[in-house]
Design an enzyme around this catalytic site. Structure first.
Site, PDB file in Angstrom:
ATOM      1  N   ASP A 173      37.741  44.770  35.575  1.00 47.09           N
ATOM      2  CA  ASP A 173      38.933  44.056  35.144  1.00 47.09           C
ATOM      3  C   ASP A 173      40.052  45.079  34.946  1.00 47.09           C
ATOM      4  OD1 ASP A 173      40.510  41.972  34.011  1.00 47.09           O
ATOM      5  OD2 ASP A 173      38.683  41.079  33.183  1.00 47.09           O
ATOM      6  N   ASP A 197      44.184  41.241  36.007  1.00 51.28           N
ATOM      7  CA  ASP A 197      44.596  40.326  34.939  1.00 51.28           C
ATOM      8  C   ASP A 197      46.063  39.920  35.116  1.00 51.28           C
ATOM      9  OD1 ASP A 197      43.778  39.221  32.280  1.00 51.28           O
ATOM     10  OD2 ASP A 197      45.442  40.438  31.554  1.00 51.28           O
ATOM     11  N   GLU A 224      44.275  37.213  38.963  1.00 55.29           N
ATOM     12  CA  GLU A 224      44.355  36.072  38.049  1.00 55.29           C
ATOM     13  C   GLU A 224      45.808  35.627  38.006  1.00 55.29           C
ATOM     14  OE1 GLU A 224      43.565  34.734  33.448  1.00 55.29           O
ATOM     15  OE2 GLU A 224      44.609  36.573  33.936  1.00 55.29           O
ATOM     16  N   HIS A 251      35.883  33.420  30.448  1.00 55.59           N
ATOM     17  CA  HIS A 251      35.905  33.810  29.035  1.00 55.59           C
ATOM     18  C   HIS A 251      37.107  33.232  28.284  1.00 55.59           C
ATOM     19  CE1 HIS A 251      38.602  36.330  31.209  1.00 55.59           C
ATOM     20  NE2 HIS A 251      39.158  36.727  30.078  1.00 55.59           N
ATOM     21  N   ASP A 252      37.989  32.508  28.971  1.00 58.57           N
ATOM     22  CA  ASP A 252      39.167  31.923  28.318  1.00 58.57           C
ATOM     23  C   ASP A 252      39.067  30.410  28.163  1.00 58.57           C
ATOM     24  OD1 ASP A 252      40.516  34.369  28.177  1.00 58.57           O
ATOM     25  OD2 ASP A 252      41.496  34.085  30.118  1.00 58.57           O
TER      26      ASP A 252
HETATM   27  O1  TEU Z   1      44.468  35.528  30.537  1.00 61.35           O
HETATM   28  C1  TEU Z   1      45.682  35.063  30.970  1.00 61.35           C
HETATM   29  C2  TEU Z   1      46.113  33.737  30.482  1.00 61.35           C
HETATM   30  O2  TEU Z   1      47.253  33.372  30.523  1.00 61.35           O
HETATM   31  C3  TEU Z   1      45.119  32.881  29.932  1.00 61.35           C
HETATM   32  O3  TEU Z   1      44.150  32.330  30.660  1.00 61.35           O
HETATM   33  C4  TEU Z   1      45.178  32.645  28.508  1.00 61.35           C
HETATM   34  O4  TEU Z   1      44.140  33.315  27.893  1.00 61.35           O
HETATM   35  C5  TEU Z   1      45.059  31.174  28.290  1.00 61.35           C
HETATM   36  O5  TEU Z   1      46.301  30.623  28.548  1.00 61.35           O
HETATM   37  C6  TEU Z   1      44.603  30.909  26.939  1.00 61.35           C
HETATM   38  O6  TEU Z   1      44.579  29.577  26.692  1.00 61.35           O
HETATM   39  C7  TEU Z   1      44.175  36.860  30.702  1.00 61.35           C
HETATM   40  C8  TEU Z   1      42.787  37.138  30.169  1.00 61.35           C
HETATM   41  O7  TEU Z   1      41.844  36.433  30.916  1.00 61.35           O
HETATM   42  C9  TEU Z   1      42.750  36.815  28.705  1.00 61.35           C
HETATM   43  O8  TEU Z   1      41.473  36.955  28.162  1.00 61.35           O
HETATM   44  C10 TEU Z   1      43.734  37.725  28.018  1.00 61.35           C
HETATM   45  O9  TEU Z   1      43.830  37.392  26.667  1.00 61.35           O
HETATM   46  C11 TEU Z   1      45.118  37.656  28.658  1.00 61.35           C
HETATM   47  O10 TEU Z   1      45.084  37.707  30.069  1.00 61.35           O
HETATM   48  C12 TEU Z   1      45.946  38.826  28.210  1.00 61.35           C
HETATM   49  O11 TEU Z   1      45.491  39.999  28.773  1.00 61.35           O
END
Ligand code: TEU
Length: 541
Positions: free
Chosen positions: A96, A191, A243, A317-318
């Site tokens: 990541d 990310d 992402e 994970h989100d």
């Molecule tokens: O996530 C980006 C993002 O916008 C999301 O999916 C966000 O966590 C979601 O809107 C929450 O409801 C990435 C990562 O996957 C996430 O874990 C991080 O917190 C975020 O970037 C910041 O680095």
């Protein structure tokens, strides 16, 4: 970049996979221990969430040193041993890369704060903040020390956005990518990479919390082409995924089409917002099937026709578990889990499995706010109360939506802490671990169905390579699509509800054979009745 379309990726949240030291936090040695399990499942690549030094305000997405390892997870020797152990068993690793922002504890930010102008230009500093809203709530700007200026943080205040316009920043970040590439990893997940391209002049934007002002800006494509060239681009076997936050098909085609030399594929999240009330995450609403079906069809068809490539997934994970969102899990957990799996593993794109999905893991069902640790959930809870919700109402929403839902420890067996750790897990285990765990499920339906789907993608070219054509588009409960490849056809039927539903099979398919299904006795006939959450794939050779 030409992607190997037969591969399947498995996502490991290192903190919660397997703890070998008893400190309650998963580690590299735990991953090494479980490589045979991954091999049995049949996956090709493992995506690891961030394990770099970090104050852990956002669970590692706030990186304070890009080229080192947080001692919580092990050391560089453990890391290298893990890569080697994977190689020996045919499993590659995808890391990541969080290059949109870094922790305010990173030395770049600390030097900038101390007055070093060279490093101040690493960040996005302005005299006047815009009206943009942080994705974790509140303003996207925070005071930059006592300078009177503000720094941009699209996420938490502890995550400062990096200034990609500065060539020195790009140089440093490309070195980070190459550092890990040289360690033998074979993939990267970038990310929120569609947010790196900020305009020179930042403007207020009242629409959608300011997102249009910084999302998918044209210069993002230039930056990706530069990164591709400076790092992984020459290695055809590399697999990269971006992402993409609030993105469009048009941009995802550009990010992923092979002749663009940007990335191998793109994640988008539109299908996981179909249970949001008016686009807002912190609400409760049953999923909208019509919207889900239309999104899958539009993206599937357009990406197929324009030679783009998608990363396909239900969980990460989100997100809370898809099983809890789309399926009546009390009655039909196994049927629902296998149907959801088939609906993406037989589709066009690279499937991603989030740890525990292959055994039908559920949300943890916590009883109290005290069990939650995620910064986004804690902020949301405060905001919900401030908006006038009662504690019970707010907790019900957090329970359904929290990112902690999937971050809970992996359920290996029915022993203490689900076999994850002998210590106290950093995040409490889910309530269901005594019945839902790897040991029990290895003999069950879900795990073996995933194994079969992964193996089929390698065996049947039509699954990996075929194009995507929507089918039964008017159905109110069947999501169906066709794949076509060199004269062969595959029809995939998915019943998204517990009620049975009948359909008339197109004439040409009456000679077809069953390729896979989640009920044992499915027959091909003029009329087919799909039972609760039934999935059925039939092939015409
Ligand atoms: O996530 C980006 C993002 O916008 C999301 O999916 C966000 O966590 C979601 O809107 C929450 O409801 C990435 C990562 O996957 C996430 O874990 C991080 O917190 C975020 O970037 C910041 O680095």
């Amino acid at each position: 970049m030409v992607v190997d379309k037969s591969k399947v990726v498995y996502q490991i949240y290192p903190k919660s996979f397997k703890d070998t030291t008893g400190n309650g936090i998963g580690d590299f040695r735990g991953i090494i221990e479980k490589i045979p399990y991954l091999k049995e499942l049949g996956v090709d690549m493992v995506w690891l969430n961030p394990f770099y030094p970090s104050p852990q305000r956002d669970n590692g997405y706030d990186i304070s040193d890009y080229k080192a390892i947080n001692p919580l997870f092990g050391d560089m020797a453990d890391f290298e041993e893990m890569i080697e152990a994977g190689k020996e068993q045919g499993i590659e690793f995808m890391l990541d890369m969080v290059l949109n922002h870094c922790s305010i504890e990173h030395e770049w930010f600390q030097k900038a704060l101390a007055g070093d102008e060279y490093y101040q230009d690493f960040f996005i500093l302005r005299e006047e903040p815009t009206d943009w809203v942080s994705k974790f709530g509140g303003s996207a700007w925070a005071p930059f020390g006592d300078t009177g200026k503000y720094y941009l943080h699209l996420f938490d205040e502890s995550q400062a956005d990096l200034n990609w316009r500065n060539p020195q920043v790009r140089k440093e970040l490309f070195q980070v990518v190459n550092f890990w590439k040289d360690k033998g990893v074979k993939g990267f997940r970038f990310d929120v990479i569609n947010l790196i391209g900020k305009d020179e002049v930042l403007e207020n934007c009242p629409i959608n919390d300011g997102k249009p002002a910084y999302t998918d800006r044209p210069i993002t494509h230039d930056y990706l082409q530069m990164m591709n060239k400076a790092t992984f681009g020459a290695d055809e076997s590399f697999m990269t995924v971006g992402e993409m936050s609030s993105t469009t098909i048009e941009n995802c085609v550009l990010y992923s089409a092979p002749d663009r030399n940007e990335l191998s594929m793109a994640f988008n999240f539109h299908h996981l917002k179909v249970d949001y009330e008016e686009g807002q995450k912190w609400t409760l609403k049953a999923f909208d099937f019509e919207e889900l079906k239309t999104l899958f069809h539009t993206w599937g068809q357009e990406m197929s026709e324009q030679n783009g490539w998608s990363a396909l997934f239900w969980n990460n994970h989100d997100q809370p578990r898809a099983l809890n969102r789309f399926v009546d899990v009390k009655q039909f957990r196994s049927e629902g889990a296998t149907m959801l799996a088939a609906s993406i593993h037989l589709s066009r794109g690279t499937p991603y499995i989030y740890m525990g999905e292959e055994i039908g893991m559920l949300d943890p069902d916590y009883d109290s706010m005290a069990d939650y640790v995620d910064v986004e959930s804690l902020n949301a809870y405060r905001i919900l109360l401030a908006e006038g919700k009662s504690e019970e109402e707010a907790l019900a929403i957090i329970k359904a939506k929290s990112r902690d839902n999937t971050r809970i420890p992996m359920q290996w067996d029915a022993s203490l802490n689900a076999g994850f750790s002998t210590g106290t897990p950093w995040l409490k285990v889910g309530k269901s671990y005594q019945t839902i765990n790897v040991e029990a499920e290895q003999k069950g339906l879900i795990f073996n169905f995933y194994k079969e789907l992964i193996a089929l993608r390698k065996k049947e070219k039509i699954i990996a390579e075929g194009n995507y054509v929507p089918a039964f588009v008017d159905s109110q409960q069947i999501y169906a699509f066709e794949r076509q490849y060199q004269g062969q056809k595959l029809l995939v039927l998915n019943n998204f509800y517990a009620d049975a539903v009948s359909l008339t099979l197109p004439e040409e398919y009456r000679e077809a054979q069953v390729l896979i299904g989640n009920y044992a006795d499915s027959k091909i006939d003029e009329s087919i009745c799909l039972r609760a959450y039934e999935t059925l794939a039939i092939i015409l050779r």
